[in-house]
Every structure is written in structure tokens, then in C-alpha cells.
Design an enzyme around this catalytic site. Structure first.
Site, mmCIF file in Angstrom:
data_model
loop_
_atom_site.group_PDB
_atom_site.id
_atom_site.type_symbol
_atom_site.label_atom_id
_atom_site.label_comp_id
_atom_site.label_asym_id
_atom_site.label_seq_id
_atom_site.Cartn_x
_atom_site.Cartn_y
_atom_site.Cartn_z
ATOM 1 N N ASP A 175 -12.373 -8.895 4.578
ATOM 2 C CA ASP A 175 -13.678 -8.861 3.891
ATOM 3 C C ASP A 175 -14.266 -10.263 3.845
ATOM 4 O O ASP A 175 -15.460 -10.468 4.055
ATOM 5 C CB ASP A 175 -13.527 -8.343 2.453
ATOM 6 C CG ASP A 175 -13.842 -6.854 2.338
ATOM 7 O OD1 ASP A 175 -13.539 -6.111 3.285
ATOM 8 O OD2 ASP A 175 -14.397 -6.436 1.301
ATOM 9 N N TYR A 226 0.822 -1.215 0.000
ATOM 10 C CA TYR A 226 0.000 0.000 0.000
ATOM 11 C C TYR A 226 0.855 1.265 0.000
ATOM 12 O O TYR A 226 0.414 2.312 -0.445
ATOM 13 C CB TYR A 226 -0.899 0.039 1.247
ATOM 14 C CG TYR A 226 -2.256 -0.609 1.083
ATOM 15 C CD1 TYR A 226 -2.388 -1.887 0.560
ATOM 16 C CD2 TYR A 226 -3.409 0.065 1.472
ATOM 17 C CE1 TYR A 226 -3.633 -2.471 0.438
ATOM 18 C CE2 TYR A 226 -4.654 -0.514 1.351
ATOM 19 C CZ TYR A 226 -4.760 -1.780 0.832
ATOM 20 O OH TYR A 226 -6.004 -2.357 0.712
ATOM 21 N N ASP A 274 -6.442 -6.876 4.121
ATOM 22 C CA ASP A 274 -7.585 -6.196 3.498
ATOM 23 C C ASP A 274 -8.530 -7.238 2.899
ATOM 24 O O ASP A 274 -9.739 -7.217 3.130
ATOM 25 C CB ASP A 274 -7.061 -5.252 2.399
ATOM 26 C CG ASP A 274 -8.192 -4.534 1.676
ATOM 27 O OD1 ASP A 274 -9.099 -4.037 2.358
ATOM 28 O OD2 ASP A 274 -8.156 -4.488 0.431
ATOM 29 N N ASP A 282 -3.383 -18.065 -0.032
ATOM 30 C CA ASP A 282 -4.439 -18.704 -0.833
ATOM 31 C C ASP A 282 -5.130 -19.791 -0.007
ATOM 32 O O ASP A 282 -6.356 -19.904 0.017
ATOM 33 C CB ASP A 282 -3.889 -19.242 -2.167
ATOM 34 C CG ASP A 282 -2.620 -20.071 -2.029
ATOM 35 O OD1 ASP A 282 -2.007 -20.094 -0.926
ATOM 36 O OD2 ASP A 282 -2.210 -20.708 -3.025
HETATM 37 C C1 IPM Z 1 -10.417 -1.106 4.239
HETATM 38 C C2 IPM Z 1 -10.694 -0.446 2.918
HETATM 39 C C3 IPM Z 1 -9.544 0.507 2.584
HETATM 40 C C4 IPM Z 1 -8.285 -0.329 2.453
HETATM 41 C C5 IPM Z 1 -9.763 1.383 1.351
HETATM 42 C C6 IPM Z 1 -11.049 2.170 1.431
HETATM 43 C C7 IPM Z 1 -8.591 2.309 1.108
HETATM 44 O O1 IPM Z 1 -10.898 -1.395 1.933
HETATM 45 O O2 IPM Z 1 -10.274 -0.388 5.249
HETATM 46 O O3 IPM Z 1 -10.353 -2.338 4.279
HETATM 47 O O4 IPM Z 1 -7.999 -0.863 1.372
HETATM 48 O O5 IPM Z 1 -7.563 -0.455 3.444
HETATM 49 MG MG MG Z 2 -10.974 -3.409 2.652
#
Ligand code: IPM
Ligand code: MG
Length: 356
Positions: free
Chosen positions: A251, A140, A247, A223
């Protein structure tokens, strides 16, 4: 002493969900919670007003504050802007300027929502895992980065994945310390079979684990970790990983719990100062409709009380109030199922306040 909280609502559903968390925090004032809230601009809203997604005034306010409550940033409206001023840059900027390197993303399944998960209830029932994501390094932020034009006229995009031992050690320590308060198991996630940077990650975690003989360390390729998260998520206690892998995996983990609208997060610096935000985005498609789930943001306020403001009792009260409203059958659209009562964003916030 009065604690200062910077409230940065951001874009999309940000203002709606943050308003509900603010209601909950304010409700504790009568019980002696000594806080002062200040509001600042971030993301697209800040860009529209000032030309920057992270105005100097916001950064200054965040630096002065004891803790930060953030909604979400981003939206269709700003997608065509240059990457340097996109709303996401505001969020990345504040994380990095405040050195919020440790991102804690718990994935906890409320038993009342076992049916809301897309996975079978027996796979997710009792799920309680913590993802510790490195937040201020890795691909990042690595340099060099950009899009360049080659001699033959073709464009090439490039980013750099880079971690120093010191960065790996400090996030590793956070994970081991948290594991000690849980089931004392850490799974470090990398791609050491392909990427040298994460080969170093694995070696460094292994060396560090010698200081934590009471914690069991395992390693997993990313993976496989993604697959294991949907196959048998309850095998995990604490997962620690790089910025980008965290990240993605967070999710993935969020959906195990039924809805990404349920998961809070904390981003902490070396001294426990933190920024608290739901892990979901700004959901521009449902913004302004009073239907978003405010519980992730309300639970983020609970994390703030626990980790930065040192008020575990107030944190407990929020967490049990959330459980209570779920028991009452109240559901926002994202977690709605037959037989439950559908409520709006504001009604959900009010119900939590009433249940405190
Ligand atoms: C998160 C989001 C952020 C990230 C974005 C909005 C920059 O996806 O906080 O997980 O990638 O860290
Ligand atoms: Mg995210």
C-alpha cells in the site's frame, strides 16, 4: 486450446472496474486470443446470495479455470458480520485453497503521473520496483488464533506468526528468479531483531541466496523499509517479504506512483496459474458512480496475459495503450490534475480499447 478465465467481480467498485478489463480482453478475441469468460460470486455479493463469501461453485470454477480475474471484496455493509463469513474471508479462502502463495505487486511510475505522487517528482521519477509478498502463510493463516476470555473475565485476542523453511524457500525462489530478469537485486524484509519467525526467514533467505550467486541479496528491518520506501524508493529492485509486511509495504509503495488505482497484482501458484487483481480495495464510498480508476484492473489483465496465458504481445499492447491514454491527458478523478481531461471509469476503459 481455449483458456478459461473465471471473472469474480466482487463488491463495491469491483463490478465497474472488472467490466473495463473484460472489455479489453474481449477486444483481443478478434486478434486470435482464444478465451472463454465465466462469471462467479465472491465476497459480500456472494454472502448476500448464498450465505458464504466463497461459495463452493465459485471455488470449483476457480479451480477449473486457467486464470482468475478478480475485482475487490468488502464494504461497510458486511463489517459487522462474524469474521468467518466476512467478504475478506472469501479472498483469503481462494488464495489459500488454490495455493496462490506468490503475490507479485509491481510499483511502476508512469512518467505522465510523476506530478500525481505526493512525493517530489525527482524522488519517484523512473520508479520501478517489485514487491514479492508471501500470500498463503504467516500471521494471516497461523494457528492458534482467536479471541478468548481469560479467567478474570477480560478478553484477549491472539494470532500466530509462523513460517516453515519450505515456505520461505519457495517465495524466496520466486523473488530471486524475478530479480534475474530485472536488476538482479533482492531486498528481504523482516523483523529479525524481534521476531524469531523472521529470524528464520532471514537465515533461510541467506542460505538460499547461495544458489543465486548472480543476484545481490540484502536484508532490511520492516520499519526501516517503510521509511526507505518514502525516503528513497528507487534504491529497491525486488523486495521479498511476509504476508502481513507485504500487505502494508505494498500500500505504501502504491502511493509513490500517484494512486493506488494504478497498481495491478498477480497471485501465482507453483505452476504459474494465477489470480489477477488490482491491489486496491472495493472503495464502497465511490461505488456505483462510474468514477473509479479501472487501470489497475486493466493492467492486472495484462499481467494475466504475461504470466499465465503466455501472451506477452497482448500484455505489451495493453501496457502501451495505458501509457497512450495517459499521454492523451485522460485521467480518472484519483489521478486528475489541472489541464487534464477528466473521464469516467467506462470512458477510460473505452479509451484503452481504442488505443490497443
Ligand atoms: C490486499 C488486501 C487484503 C489483504 C484484504 C482485503 C483481505 O488488503 O490484497 O492487500 O489483506 O491481503
Ligand atoms: Mg492490502
Amino acid at each position: 486450446m481455449t483458456k478459461k478465465i473465471a471473472v469474480l467481480a466482487g463488491d463495491g467498485i469491483g463490478p465497474e472496474i472488472v467490466a473495463e478489463a473484460v472489455k479489453v480482453l474481449k477486444a483481443f478475441k478478434q486478434d486470435g486470443l482464444d478465451i472463454e469468460l465465466e462469471h462467479g460470486l465472491i465476497g459480500g455479493a456472494a454472502y448476500d446470495e448464498t450465505g458464504s463469501p466463497l461459495p463452493e461453485a465459485t471455488l470449483e470454477m476457480a479451480k477449473q479455470a486457467d486464470a482468475i480475474l478478480l475485482g475487490a471484496v468488502g464494504g461497510y455493509k458486511w463489517e459487522s458480520l462474524d469474521i468467518s463469513v466476512r467478504p475478506e474471508k472469501g479472498l483469503l479462502g481462494i488464495r489459500s485453497q488454490l495455493n496462490l502463495f506468490a503475490n507479485l505487486r509491481p510499483a511502476l511510475l508512469y512518467p505522465q503521473l510523476a506530478d500525481a505522487s505526493t512525493l517530489k517528482p525527482e524522488v519517484v521519477a523512473g520508479l520501478d520496483l517489485m514487491i514479492v509478498r508471501e500470500l498463503t502463510g504467516g500471521i494471516y493463516f497461523g494457528q492458534p488464533r482467536g479471541i478468548r476470555t481469560l479467567e478474570n473475565g477480560e478478553k484477549e485476542g491472539y494470532n500466530t506468526l509462523v513460517y516453515r523453511e519450505s515456505e520461505i524457500n519457495r517465495i524466496g525462489r520466486v523473488a530471486f528468479d524475478i530479480a534475474r530478469k530485472r536488476q538482479s537485486r533482492v531486498c528481504s524484509v523482516d523483523k529479525a531483531n524481534v521476531l524469531e519467525c523472521t529470524e528464520l526467514w532471514r537465515e533461510t533467505m541467506t542460505t538460499l541466496s547461495k544458489e543465486y550467486a548472480d543476484v545481490e541479496l540484502s536484508h532490511m528491518y520492516v520499519d526501516n523499509a517503510a521509511m526507505q520506501l518514502v525516503r528513497a524508493p528507487k534504491q529497491f529492485d525486488v523486495m521479498v517479504t511476509t504476508n502481513m509486511f507485504g500487505d502494508i509495504l505494498s500500500d505504501c509503495a502504491s502511493m509513490l506512483t500517484g494512486s493506488i488505482g494504478m497498481l495491478p497484482s498477480a497471485s501465482l501458484d507453483e505452476n504459474g496459474k494465477g489470480m489477477y487483481e488490482p491491489i486496491h480495495g472495493s472503495a464502497p464510498d465511490i461505488a456505483g458512480q462510474n468514477i473509479a480508476n479501472p487501470l489497475a484492473t486493466i493492467l492486472s489483465a495484462a499481467m494475466m496475459l504475461r504470466y499465465t496465458l503466455d501472451q506477452p504481445d497482448f500484455a505489451d499492447r495493453i501496457e502501451s495503450a495505458v501509457s497512450k491514454v495517459l499521454d492523451q491527458g485522460l485521467r480518472t478523478a484519483d489521478i486528475f490534475s489541472a489541464g487534464m481531461t477528466r473521464v469516467s471509469t467506462a470512458e477510460m476503459g473505452d479509451a484503452v480499447v481504442a488505443a490497443l
